[in-house]
Every structure is written in structure tokens, then in C-alpha cells.
Write an enzyme that holds these catalytic residues in place. Structure first.
Site, PDB file in Angstrom:
ATOM      1  N   HIS A  27       3.693  -0.842   3.712  1.00 48.55           N
ATOM      2  CA  HIS A  27       3.087   0.290   3.367  1.00 48.55           C
ATOM      3  C   HIS A  27       4.354   1.433   3.190  1.00 48.55           C
ATOM      4  CE1 HIS A  27      -0.195   2.994   4.046  1.00 48.55           C
ATOM      5  NE2 HIS A  27       0.723   3.791   4.846  1.00 48.55           N
ATOM      6  N   ASP A  60      -1.937  14.125  16.748  1.00 46.99           N
ATOM      7  CA  ASP A  60      -1.392  14.767  17.657  1.00 46.99           C
ATOM      8  C   ASP A  60      -1.909  16.234  17.843  1.00 46.99           C
ATOM      9  OD1 ASP A  60       0.731  12.906  18.194  1.00 46.99           O
ATOM     10  OD2 ASP A  60       1.380  13.157  16.143  1.00 46.99           O
ATOM     11  N   SER A 101       0.821  -1.304   0.069  1.00 46.99           N
ATOM     12  CA  SER A 101      -0.125  -0.099   0.111  1.00 46.99           C
ATOM     13  C   SER A 101       0.940   1.168  -0.155  1.00 46.99           C
ATOM     14  CB  SER A 101      -0.912  -0.140   1.508  1.00 46.99           C
ATOM     15  OG  SER A 101      -0.019  -0.356   2.444  1.00 46.99           O
ATOM     16  N   GLU A 123       1.126   5.486   0.948  1.00 43.48           N
ATOM     17  CA  GLU A 123       0.513   6.641   1.742  1.00 43.48           C
ATOM     18  C   GLU A 123       0.953   8.152   0.959  1.00 43.48           C
ATOM     19  OE1 GLU A 123       0.525   6.387   5.898  1.00 43.48           O
ATOM     20  OE2 GLU A 123       1.369   8.491   5.909  1.00 43.48           O
ATOM     21  N   PHE A 136      12.559  14.698  11.327  1.00 41.01           N
ATOM     22  CA  PHE A 136      10.955  14.092  11.613  1.00 41.01           C
ATOM     23  C   PHE A 136      11.221  12.992  12.381  1.00 41.01           C
ATOM     24  CE2 PHE A 136       7.620  11.430   9.641  1.00 41.01           C
ATOM     25  CZ  PHE A 136       6.710  12.347  10.235  1.00 41.01           C
TER      26      PHE A 136
HETATM   27  P1  FAD Z   1      -2.994   5.816  20.139  1.00 45.56           P
HETATM   28  O1  FAD Z   1      -2.928   4.699  19.791  1.00 45.56           O
HETATM   29  O2  FAD Z   1      -4.420   6.657  20.541  1.00 45.56           O
HETATM   30  O3  FAD Z   1      -1.967   6.281  21.159  1.00 45.56           O
HETATM   31  C1  FAD Z   1      -1.403   7.508  21.558  1.00 45.56           C
HETATM   32  C2  FAD Z   1      -0.530   7.167  22.887  1.00 45.56           C
HETATM   33  O4  FAD Z   1      -1.441   6.958  24.085  1.00 45.56           O
HETATM   34  C3  FAD Z   1       0.389   6.129  22.932  1.00 45.56           C
HETATM   35  O5  FAD Z   1       1.495   6.585  23.827  1.00 45.56           O
HETATM   36  C4  FAD Z   1      -0.244   5.037  23.627  1.00 45.56           C
HETATM   37  O6  FAD Z   1       0.694   4.070  24.377  1.00 45.56           O
HETATM   38  C5  FAD Z   1      -1.015   5.638  24.624  1.00 45.56           C
HETATM   39  N1  FAD Z   1      -2.600   5.205  24.671  1.00 45.56           N
HETATM   40  C6  FAD Z   1      -3.228   4.612  23.478  1.00 45.56           C
HETATM   41  N2  FAD Z   1      -4.490   4.474  23.973  1.00 45.56           N
HETATM   42  C7  FAD Z   1      -4.450   4.771  25.207  1.00 45.56           C
HETATM   43  C8  FAD Z   1      -5.741   4.591  26.362  1.00 45.56           C
HETATM   44  N3  FAD Z   1      -6.624   4.257  26.020  1.00 45.56           N
HETATM   45  N4  FAD Z   1      -5.498   5.259  27.353  1.00 45.56           N
HETATM   46  C9  FAD Z   1      -4.341   5.591  27.849  1.00 45.56           C
HETATM   47  N5  FAD Z   1      -3.149   5.970  27.021  1.00 45.56           N
HETATM   48  C10 FAD Z   1      -3.417   5.391  25.848  1.00 45.56           C
HETATM   49  N6  FAD Z   1      -0.694  11.558  12.452  1.00 45.56           N
HETATM   50  C11 FAD Z   1      -1.449  12.612  11.849  1.00 45.56           C
HETATM   51  O7  FAD Z   1      -1.744  13.880  12.283  1.00 45.56           O
HETATM   52  N7  FAD Z   1      -2.345  12.305  10.653  1.00 45.56           N
HETATM   53  C12 FAD Z   1      -1.892  11.131   9.837  1.00 45.56           C
HETATM   54  O8  FAD Z   1      -2.820  10.862   8.911  1.00 45.56           O
HETATM   55  C13 FAD Z   1      -1.194  10.150  10.564  1.00 45.56           C
HETATM   56  N8  FAD Z   1      -1.168   8.863  10.054  1.00 45.56           N
HETATM   57  C14 FAD Z   1      -0.330   8.056  10.694  1.00 45.56           C
HETATM   58  C15 FAD Z   1      -0.459   6.751  10.125  1.00 45.56           C
HETATM   59  C16 FAD Z   1       0.381   5.716  10.787  1.00 45.56           C
HETATM   60  C17 FAD Z   1       0.341   4.085  10.003  1.00 45.56           C
HETATM   61  C18 FAD Z   1       1.273   5.873  11.838  1.00 45.56           C
HETATM   62  C19 FAD Z   1       1.846   4.769  12.325  1.00 45.56           C
HETATM   63  C20 FAD Z   1       1.096   7.026  12.276  1.00 45.56           C
HETATM   64  C21 FAD Z   1       0.339   8.168  11.664  1.00 45.56           C
HETATM   65  N9  FAD Z   1       0.221   9.375  12.168  1.00 45.56           N
HETATM   66  C22 FAD Z   1      -0.463  10.371  11.824  1.00 45.56           C
HETATM   67  C23 FAD Z   1       0.883   9.661  13.604  1.00 45.56           C
HETATM   68  C24 FAD Z   1       0.085   9.578  14.812  1.00 45.56           C
HETATM   69  O9  FAD Z   1      -1.172  10.373  14.669  1.00 45.56           O
HETATM   70  C25 FAD Z   1       0.883  10.023  16.132  1.00 45.56           C
HETATM   71  O10 FAD Z   1       1.794   9.002  16.188  1.00 45.56           O
HETATM   72  C26 FAD Z   1      -0.068  10.145  17.441  1.00 45.56           C
HETATM   73  O11 FAD Z   1       0.830  10.633  18.354  1.00 45.56           O
HETATM   74  C27 FAD Z   1      -0.797   8.874  17.925  1.00 45.56           C
HETATM   75  O12 FAD Z   1      -1.960   8.325  17.131  1.00 45.56           O
HETATM   76  P2  FAD Z   1      -2.187   6.781  17.588  1.00 45.56           P
HETATM   77  O13 FAD Z   1      -3.394   6.741  16.627  1.00 45.56           O
HETATM   78  O14 FAD Z   1      -1.139   5.890  17.475  1.00 45.56           O
HETATM   79  O15 FAD Z   1      -2.671   6.767  19.019  1.00 45.56           O
END
Ligand code: FAD
Length: 277
Positions: free
Chosen positions: A258, A101, A7, A9, A208
Site C-alpha cells: 500500500h 487521533d 493500492s 493512498e 512526521f
Molecule cells: P486502534 O487500533 O484503536 O489503536 C489505538 C491505540 O489503542 C493503540 O495503541 C492500541 O494498542 C490501543 N488499543 C486498541 N484497541 C484498544 C482497546 N480496545 N482497548 C484499549 N486499548 C486499545 N489517521 C487519520 O487521522 N486519518 C486517516 O485516514 C488515517 N489513516 C491511516 C491508515 C493506515 C493504514 C494507518 C496505519 C494509519 C492511519 N492513520 C490515520 C493513523 C491512525 O489514525 C493513528 O495511528 C491512530 O493513533 C490509531 O488508529 P488505529 O485505528 O490504529 O487505532
């Protein structure tokens, strides 16, 4: 050996010219490589809402399987439900669900919604319509308390109904394999696809990587720094390193790759061709 899932991105371009180029040049060229799908990122706090939606819609109209990234950012549930409905109506079947973020300057004005809660929300509102991908971090998310809790939070997202995960990019292949073992030991049995960032501009990549918690191994940094402004040598070395990384992944049964294309054709296509895919 079965061909791994591939895939690609994109990020949403800032200008109309960038958008035109992405849709009329980059996409047809990358689509020739037969990816399973493309995905388009979403800017923190909804800053790219319209561009992500626009790019995804145009690609879908052209018959391409494309997945928008989504996150709540500062949006309320009604706005998110509306966005999901729009994607559904436009024939989108796949999402990448993220917490995202805090946009700079937002301070405490915004409460981020964890990805597991977003996955629950999507399942609640749209049932099984979407195939949902979530993010995974073989070198562990920078805000994570510790290794095991990060693995548990990945499990929580998958248990909430996500179908699979895509990793943050990495260059330490051992970190990915160890992570897969730890995930399996934690009871995760869904695929964790490897996120791969081609190496082109070393300075940008280094900056980055510091922010997103991906490590560039010292030997790669040393080699890159030694090239100075010699972009051709950086490109060639980057191609060798990343091709080798992908080959090792594929030889070890990694379910798929990916590519973080950075909206460019050549770096990804060169790796793809070197792998003989
Ligand atoms: P989560 O899975 O919610 O985790 C965030 C943090 O909180 C982690 O440290 C985790 O350990 C902790 N955590 C998770 N769940 C809980 C809970 N229920 N209670 C307490 N703590 C918890 N960023 C963008 O802005 N736009 C994008 O389109 C984008 N695409 C991405 C695509 C991929 C494949 C990846 C790997 C990253 C991408 N990111 C993107 C970056 C991502 O948004 C950041 O890494 C962000 O800080 C975390 O998002 P997440 O969904 O992994 O968060």
C-alpha cells in the site's frame, strides 16, 4: 510469483485546485499502474468529512475502486450510520476503519472510539457489504503499552470482522517480518499488507515519523543529512532504498503493498517501474 496486491493512498486536498489536479492528472496516471484500489484518508475529528466524501464519490463515479478511511472522531452513532449509508448508496465496497487521533486543541472534549469498536459498528449496521481494512503497526503504535498488547488489539480488530490490515510505513524490513511471525503466533491468519512511504522530502518525513512512531534507520538519516539541499540525490537515494525494501518484501511473499503516495505520481511510479511491476 503472483503479483502482490497494490493500492494507493491519498489525503484529501485542501484547495479546489489541488482536488482538480488529483482527480484529473494524478488519478489517471496512477490508475494506469492497475492498483487494486485507492484509499482516501479522513481528517481527525471529521475535519475533512466533505472533502473525503467528495473525492471518493467522484473517483467512484469514474469507475475507480476507492476506499474512504473512516473514524468516529467526535461523531455520534447516527452520523456514522448515515455516512456508511451514503457510501453504500454511492457504490463504495471498501473502507479503512480507524480510531484516528485527537485533533489538536480538542483536549478531553472528545472520546476516541477504538478501531475494533468501529469495525463492530460497521458490521452491525451494514453486514458484509464492506470489505474492511484496519491499521497495523510493525514498530508498534506510539501509545501502545507493550508489543504483545498491540498485537492483541490488532487481533481484536480482525476478529471483530475486518478483512485485512495495512501497516504503518516502515524502513526496517525485519520489524515487518518479525511482526508477521508474532501475529501468526497470536492466531492471526488474515493478510497484513505492507504500507510503504516513498522518500522525497527528508525533513518532512523525519518530522512526521517522530509523531507516528515509524523509525528511520540511522544509516538512512546520515546519508540523507549528508545530501543537504541536494534534492535530486535525496530523490535518487530514496528511490534505491525503497525499491530494495519493496523487492525484499515481494521476494519473501508479502501479500501486497500500500503506497502512501502523498498525492504525487512520480515517487510511487518510479518505485513501481524499478520493481518491474
Ligand atoms: P486502534 O487500533 O484503536 O489503536 C489505538 C491505540 O489503542 C493503540 O495503541 C492500541 O494498542 C490501543 N488499543 C486498541 N484497541 C484498544 C482497546 N480496545 N482497548 C484499549 N486499548 C486499545 N489517521 C487519520 O487521522 N486519518 C486517516 O485516514 C488515517 N489513516 C491511516 C491508515 C493506515 C493504514 C494507518 C496505519 C494509519 C492511519 N492513520 C490515520 C493513523 C491512525 O489514525 C493513528 O495511528 C491512530 O493513533 C490509531 O488508529 P488505529 O485505528 O490504529 O487505532
Amino acid at each position: 510469483m503472483a503479483k502482490p496486491r497494490i493500492s494507493f493512498e491519498y489525503f484529501p486536498p485542501k484547495t479546489d485546485t489541488g482536488k482538480d489536479k488529483l482527480l484529473s492528472e494524478t488519478t489517471p496516471a496512477l490508475n494506469e499502474l492497475n492498483p487494486e484500489f485507492f484509499s482516501v484518508t479522513y481528517g481527525a475529528g471529521g475535519t475533512t468529512r466533505d472533502t473525503t466524501l467528495g473525492v471518493v464519490s467522484t473517483m467512484r463515479e469514474a469507475g475507480i475502486d476507492v476506499a474512504p478511511h473512516i473514524s468516529f472522531g467526535g461523531d455520534d452513532e447516527d452520523t456514522m450510520a448515515e455516512l456508511l449509508q451514503t457510501y453504500k448508496e454511492r457504490g463504495i465496497k471498501r473502507l479503512v476503519a480507524l480510531r484516528g487521533d485527537m485533533p489538536s486543541g480538542m483536549g478531553a472534549a472528545m472520546q476516541l472510539v477504538y478501531a475494533n469498536e468501529l469495525v463492530e459498528f460497521v458490521r452491525d449496521k451494514t453486514g458484509d457489504h464492506f470489505n474492511i481494512e484496519v491499521a497495523a503497526y510493525p514498530e508498534i503504535h506510539p501509545e501502545s503499552k507493550n508489543y504483545d498488547s498491540d498485537v492483541q488489539f490488532l487481533k481484536k480488530k480482525l476478529d471483530a470482522g475486518a478483512n485485512s490490515a495495512i501497516t504503518q510505513y516502515f524502513y526496517n524490513v525485519e520489524a515487518y517480518f518479525y511482526y508477521l511471525d508474532q501475529c501468526m503466533a497470536a492466531g492471526i491468519d488474515k493478510p497484513i499488507y505492507a504500507g510503504i512511504m516513498p522518500i522525497t522530502n527528508y525533513q518532512n518525513l523525519a518530522r512526521f515519523s517522530r509523531n507516528c512512531g515509524a523509525e528511520i534507520p540511522r544509516w538512512i538519516c546520515q546519508k540523507m543529512e549528508g545530501y543537504g539541499d541536494d534534492q535530486e540525490s535525496i530523490r535518487q537515494f530514496g528511490l534505491e532504498v525503497v525499491t530494495q525494501l519493496c523487492q525484499t518484501l515481494m521476494d519473501s511473499g508479502c501479500p501486497g503493498i500500500h503506497f502512501y503516495t502523498m498525492n504525487q505520481v512520480e515517487p510511487t511510479r518510479a518505485i513501481y517501474n524499478s520493481l518491474g511491476l
